[in-house]
Design a protein around this motif. Structure first.
Motif, PDB file in Angstrom:
ATOM      1  N   PRO A 101       0.932 -18.437 -20.397  1.00 32.69           N
ATOM      2  CA  PRO A 101       1.012 -17.012 -20.047  1.00 32.69           C
ATOM      3  C   PRO A 101       0.457 -16.711 -18.652  1.00 32.69           C
ATOM      4  O   PRO A 101      -0.590 -17.222 -18.261  1.00 32.69           O
ATOM      5  CB  PRO A 101       0.165 -16.335 -21.132  1.00 32.69           C
ATOM      6  N   TYR A 102       1.194 -15.890 -17.910  1.00 29.31           N
ATOM      7  CA  TYR A 102       0.732 -15.374 -16.632  1.00 29.31           C
ATOM      8  C   TYR A 102       0.785 -13.858 -16.708  1.00 29.31           C
ATOM      9  O   TYR A 102       1.671 -13.290 -17.331  1.00 29.31           O
ATOM     10  CB  TYR A 102       1.625 -15.840 -15.483  1.00 29.31           C
ATOM     11  N   LYS A 103      -0.142 -13.215 -16.070  1.00 25.54           N
ATOM     12  CA  LYS A 103      -0.171 -11.764 -16.067  1.00 25.54           C
ATOM     13  C   LYS A 103       0.509 -11.272 -14.792  1.00 25.54           C
ATOM     14  O   LYS A 103       0.080 -11.572 -13.686  1.00 25.54           O
ATOM     15  CB  LYS A 103      -1.615 -11.271 -16.143  1.00 25.54           C
ATOM     16  N   VAL A 104       1.590 -10.495 -14.957  1.00 23.28           N
ATOM     17  CA  VAL A 104       2.351  -9.942 -13.840  1.00 23.28           C
ATOM     18  C   VAL A 104       2.374  -8.425 -13.992  1.00 23.28           C
ATOM     19  O   VAL A 104       2.704  -7.913 -15.060  1.00 23.28           O
ATOM     20  CB  VAL A 104       3.789 -10.497 -13.821  1.00 23.28           C
ATOM     21  N   VAL A 105       2.042  -7.710 -12.942  1.00 25.33           N
ATOM     22  CA  VAL A 105       1.894  -6.255 -13.013  1.00 25.33           C
ATOM     23  C   VAL A 105       2.753  -5.583 -11.953  1.00 25.33           C
ATOM     24  O   VAL A 105       2.891  -6.098 -10.837  1.00 25.33           O
ATOM     25  CB  VAL A 105       0.412  -5.863 -12.791  1.00 25.33           C
ATOM     26  N   PHE A 106       3.347  -4.454 -12.318  1.00 27.15           N
ATOM     27  CA  PHE A 106       4.015  -3.597 -11.332  1.00 27.15           C
ATOM     28  C   PHE A 106       3.409  -2.210 -11.442  1.00 27.15           C
ATOM     29  O   PHE A 106       3.376  -1.645 -12.542  1.00 27.15           O
ATOM     30  CB  PHE A 106       5.526  -3.537 -11.587  1.00 27.15           C
ATOM     31  N   TYR A 107       2.917  -1.661 -10.344  1.00 27.96           N
ATOM     32  CA  TYR A 107       2.197  -0.390 -10.407  1.00 27.96           C
ATOM     33  C   TYR A 107       2.600   0.529  -9.251  1.00 27.96           C
ATOM     34  O   TYR A 107       2.731   0.095  -8.104  1.00 27.96           O
ATOM     35  CB  TYR A 107       0.682  -0.646 -10.362  1.00 27.96           C
ATOM     36  N   ASN A 108       2.778   1.797  -9.566  1.00 26.61           N
ATOM     37  CA  ASN A 108       3.169   2.797  -8.582  1.00 26.61           C
ATOM     38  C   ASN A 108       1.933   3.374  -7.892  1.00 26.61           C
ATOM     39  O   ASN A 108       1.116   4.022  -8.535  1.00 26.61           O
ATOM     40  CB  ASN A 108       3.946   3.914  -9.288  1.00 26.61           C
ATOM     41  N   PHE A 109       1.799   3.151  -6.600  1.00 21.31           N
ATOM     42  CA  PHE A 109       0.655   3.672  -5.860  1.00 21.31           C
ATOM     43  C   PHE A 109       0.841   5.139  -5.444  1.00 21.31           C
ATOM     44  O   PHE A 109      -0.055   5.717  -4.837  1.00 21.31           O
ATOM     45  CB  PHE A 109       0.396   2.811  -4.626  1.00 21.31           C
ATOM     46  N   GLU A 110       1.995   5.719  -5.743  1.00 24.82           N
ATOM     47  CA  GLU A 110       2.240   7.148  -5.562  1.00 24.82           C
ATOM     48  C   GLU A 110       1.806   7.672  -4.189  1.00 24.82           C
ATOM     49  O   GLU A 110       0.821   8.389  -4.046  1.00 24.82           O
ATOM     50  CB  GLU A 110       1.572   7.950  -6.686  1.00 24.82           C
ATOM     51  N   ASN A 111       2.577   7.302  -3.188  1.00 25.57           N
ATOM     52  CA  ASN A 111       2.359   7.798  -1.826  1.00 25.57           C
ATOM     53  C   ASN A 111       0.978   7.451  -1.277  1.00 25.57           C
ATOM     54  O   ASN A 111       0.180   8.329  -0.947  1.00 25.57           O
ATOM     55  CB  ASN A 111       2.573   9.317  -1.766  1.00 25.57           C
ATOM     56  N   LEU A 112       0.700   6.157  -1.203  1.00 25.78           N
ATOM     57  CA  LEU A 112      -0.550   5.714  -0.582  1.00 25.78           C
ATOM     58  C   LEU A 112      -0.339   5.656   0.934  1.00 25.78           C
ATOM     59  O   LEU A 112       0.189   4.683   1.469  1.00 25.78           O
ATOM     60  CB  LEU A 112      -0.966   4.349  -1.126  1.00 25.78           C
ATOM     61  N   PHE A 113      -0.731   6.704   1.592  1.00 25.46           N
ATOM     62  CA  PHE A 113      -0.632   6.813   3.041  1.00 25.46           C
ATOM     63  C   PHE A 113      -2.026   6.752   3.656  1.00 25.46           C
ATOM     64  O   PHE A 113      -2.998   7.218   3.053  1.00 25.46           O
ATOM     65  CB  PHE A 113       0.003   8.148   3.451  1.00 25.46           C
ATOM     66  N   ASP A 114      -2.116   6.204   4.865  1.00 27.30           N
ATOM     67  CA  ASP A 114      -3.366   6.340   5.602  1.00 27.30           C
ATOM     68  C   ASP A 114      -3.403   7.741   6.212  1.00 27.30           C
ATOM     69  O   ASP A 114      -2.510   8.561   5.956  1.00 27.30           O
ATOM     70  CB  ASP A 114      -3.517   5.237   6.650  1.00 27.30           C
ATOM     71  N   THR A 115      -4.407   8.037   6.995  1.00 33.69           N
ATOM     72  CA  THR A 115      -4.561   9.390   7.551  1.00 33.69           C
ATOM     73  C   THR A 115      -4.068   9.488   8.990  1.00 33.69           C
ATOM     74  O   THR A 115      -4.185  10.550   9.616  1.00 33.69           O
ATOM     75  CB  THR A 115      -6.040   9.808   7.506  1.00 33.69           C
ATOM     76  N   ILE A 116      -3.504   8.406   9.504  1.00 33.78           N
ATOM     77  CA  ILE A 116      -3.138   8.340  10.919  1.00 33.78           C
ATOM     78  C   ILE A 116      -1.664   8.704  11.102  1.00 33.78           C
ATOM     79  O   ILE A 116      -0.791   8.133  10.435  1.00 33.78           O
ATOM     80  CB  ILE A 116      -3.405   6.936  11.479  1.00 33.78           C
ATOM     81  N   ARG A 117      -1.367   9.603  11.986  1.00 35.11           N
ATOM     82  CA  ARG A 117       0.007  10.022  12.242  1.00 35.11           C
ATOM     83  C   ARG A 117       0.780   8.888  12.913  1.00 35.11           C
ATOM     84  O   ARG A 117       0.350   8.312  13.908  1.00 35.11           O
ATOM     85  CB  ARG A 117       0.012  11.256  13.155  1.00 35.11           C
ATOM     86  N   ASN A 118       1.933   8.570  12.341  1.00 31.68           N
ATOM     87  CA  ASN A 118       2.833   7.563  12.910  1.00 31.68           C
ATOM     88  C   ASN A 118       4.141   8.268  13.263  1.00 31.68           C
ATOM     89  O   ASN A 118       4.892   8.670  12.376  1.00 31.68           O
ATOM     90  CB  ASN A 118       3.084   6.441  11.919  1.00 31.68           C
TER      91      ASN A 118
END
Length: 262
Positions: free
Chosen positions: A22-39
């Protein structure tokens, strides 16, 4: 022991076990993980201190801490960190580096997909595969992000997808998701034809429930192991949906758009 964080633009969750051990494999939604710096090259105005969300360093730090706590909890009391984590809705590589640097995740010694991690996952290659639909040649949506290599000598092929949305209604948009499913299944069949020993994992926000045609017919995904035949795939999320579980709620009903299919 090194592990992998596999990134792209898709959404959602959970754990799968398979292969010789068995191996543990995960998929997870980070829901708009943005930094604070304007690009100026991307649409991130909303996630800046001056934007409507007033996205600042304290908010960013809190979100990073919360995400690291969720992933740490998945590792459980025995600190069995997932071998591969597929994530979605991230702005850039830098935010992923911040996540894996958190004290709770640092012991997992994660590396982002661009790095070779020979102790557990030996990365042999990765590529984005664009969506194609013959009847809509000008339609554009997210690529399928792929990577392949070995885990403890066993060949693995991972695909992370965010299929076309339900914009315009479920039925009207269904052909796009069915086309996406058939494209993914073609890749799966090609990979397993080249090496039948390869374990293939498809995960992501498919914008359809586990029992919808795109997944059941497009991927030939079965909900019970005993039903899986040659050329079929196994989706344990079908059983979860029928049991009343979901990953998003809409109009007082659960949907399970987020799947891991092997």
């Amino acid at each position: 022991m090194k592990k992998l964080l596999f990134t792209g633009l898709f959404a959602a969750l959970i754990v799968a076990c398979f292969a010789q051990k068995p191996y543990k494999v995960v998929f997870y939604n980070f829901e708009n993980l943005f930094d604070t710096i304007r690009n100026p090259e991307i649409y991130d105005e909303e996630f800046t201190p001056e934007g409507p969300k007033k996205w600042n360093t304290p908010k960013y730090t809190k979100k990073i801490n919360n995400l690291s706590r969720v992933l740490f909890d998945i590792a459980a009391i025995n600190k069995d960190y997932p071998v591969v984590i597929g994530v979605s809705e991230i702005e850039n590589r830098s935010v992923m580096e911040d996540v894996i640097a958190q004290p709770k995740l640092a012991p997992g010694n994660y590396r982002i997909v661009h790095y070779d991690s020979p102790d557990v996952f030996k990365l042999e290659g990765s590529a984005p595969i664009p969506f194609t639909m013959e009847s809509l040649p000008n339609f554009r949506t997210r690529d399928v992000v792929t990577m392949w290599g070995t885990i403890d000598g066993e060949p693995f092929y991972f695909m992370v997808a965010h299929w076309p949305s339900r914009l315009g209604g479920k039925e009207a948009s269904a052909p796009k998701r069915l086309a996406a499913a058939k494209q993914v299944k073609h890749i799966v069949d090609s990979v397993t034809a080249a090496n039948p020993a390869t374990k293939v994992v498809v995960m992501g926000d498919l914008n359809d429930d586990a029992t919808d045609d795109s997944i059941v017919e497009g991927l030939n995904a079965k909900g019970k192991i005993k039903e899986v035949g040659k050329g079929d795939m196994f989706n344990l999320f079908i059983g979860l949906l029928k049991a009343g579980y979901g990953t998003l709620a809409y109009r007082d009903e659960w949907n399970l758009f987020d799947n891991i299919i092997v």
